[in-house]
Write a protein that holds these residues in place. Sequence first.
Motif, PDB file in Angstrom:
ATOM      1  N   HIS A 191     -40.666  72.944  47.875  1.00 54.59           N
ATOM      2  CA  HIS A 191     -41.302  72.348  46.694  1.00 54.59           C
ATOM      3  C   HIS A 191     -42.799  72.223  46.940  1.00 54.59           C
ATOM      4  N   CYS A 228     -37.717  78.908  34.641  1.00 53.26           N
ATOM      5  CA  CYS A 228     -36.850  79.150  35.797  1.00 53.26           C
ATOM      6  C   CYS A 228     -36.716  80.647  35.987  1.00 53.26           C
ATOM      7  N   THR A 284     -33.779  74.304  31.068  1.00 51.10           N
ATOM      8  CA  THR A 284     -34.886  73.641  31.774  1.00 51.10           C
ATOM      9  C   THR A 284     -34.955  72.152  31.416  1.00 51.10           C
ATOM     10  N   ILE A 287     -35.754  69.795  34.683  1.00 50.80           N
ATOM     11  CA  ILE A 287     -37.079  70.025  35.256  1.00 50.80           C
ATOM     12  C   ILE A 287     -38.174  69.641  34.257  1.00 50.80           C
TER      13      ILE A 287
END
Length: 304
Positions: A191, A228, A284, A287
């Motif tokens: 990340h 993504c 998504t 996120i």
Amino acid sequence: MKGTLGFEPLSAVRCPKKRKRIWLLRAAGSGQRVAGIGQRSLKWGRFSGQFQAALNELTASTGLKTMTEKIAEAGRDKQKKKAVTARQVADYLKGHPDFFVGRDDLLPDLTLPHQRGDAISLVERQVALLRERALDYRHQLVCLADNARDNEKLFERMRLLVLALLESKDLEQLIEVVNDSLNHEFGIEFHSLILFSEKPMSLPVRIEHTDVVVDALGSIMTSGKAICGQITQAELDFLFQEQAENVGSVAIAPLNYALSEPQQLGILALGSKDKDHFKASMGTLFISYLGDILSRILARQLRS
């Protein structure tokens, strides 16, 4: 006194060699006699041999059976009783024509051929198709249930992260909460959190100028939407630097907040070694939700 082999004692004599009592036995229900012994071993030489021979001859002639034979036959009879034959099933169904009423769950598992020569009837074909569709629906239902359980776990992790972010007192604590949660709670392999600022900031996080990030990421930043899937190697190198070669797929959320100044506050990128872990076809929702929450808390922290 009755023996265990189905004989009745008539009289007793003494064995001159062993001084034991010998019983003269008669087969129950017959007039034949045989010399035998009582509850002792049959190892008495001539007497035991004569007794055993006479006993064998008597059982063969009278049709009498030993206890061992009786037990074996009883076991075979019991097994025969337990085994259900096709005839018994057919007779039961004839006697209970309404057996399948209220038992519809049994019907999909039954095979009922309905052929006419080499052709298969339309009814049978329709039943086969319906059965295949039922199996597909069951599989889809199992997948939906699995996804629901996964989403429930993900929601709980997200709830705990949001609460921890709201309780953050400053940017340093906020960054620490994000890193700790992504590493341990969500199990994210890679990340990258990048904050935008024109001025140097003393924070345990990467700081970049907004123009530099826009030039490196292009449409990822200008669209302002979470994505993504897979991105170019140059974009991976910018986001993950020395770890970029190990990243196969990503989920990216631009950190934008319309009520802040500037509106673009940073970018959050999550990475996985698996190229299929983050797919373009994936939703998504989570996120994007994390990006929206983080943007608002960042805007508040930057103003203070």
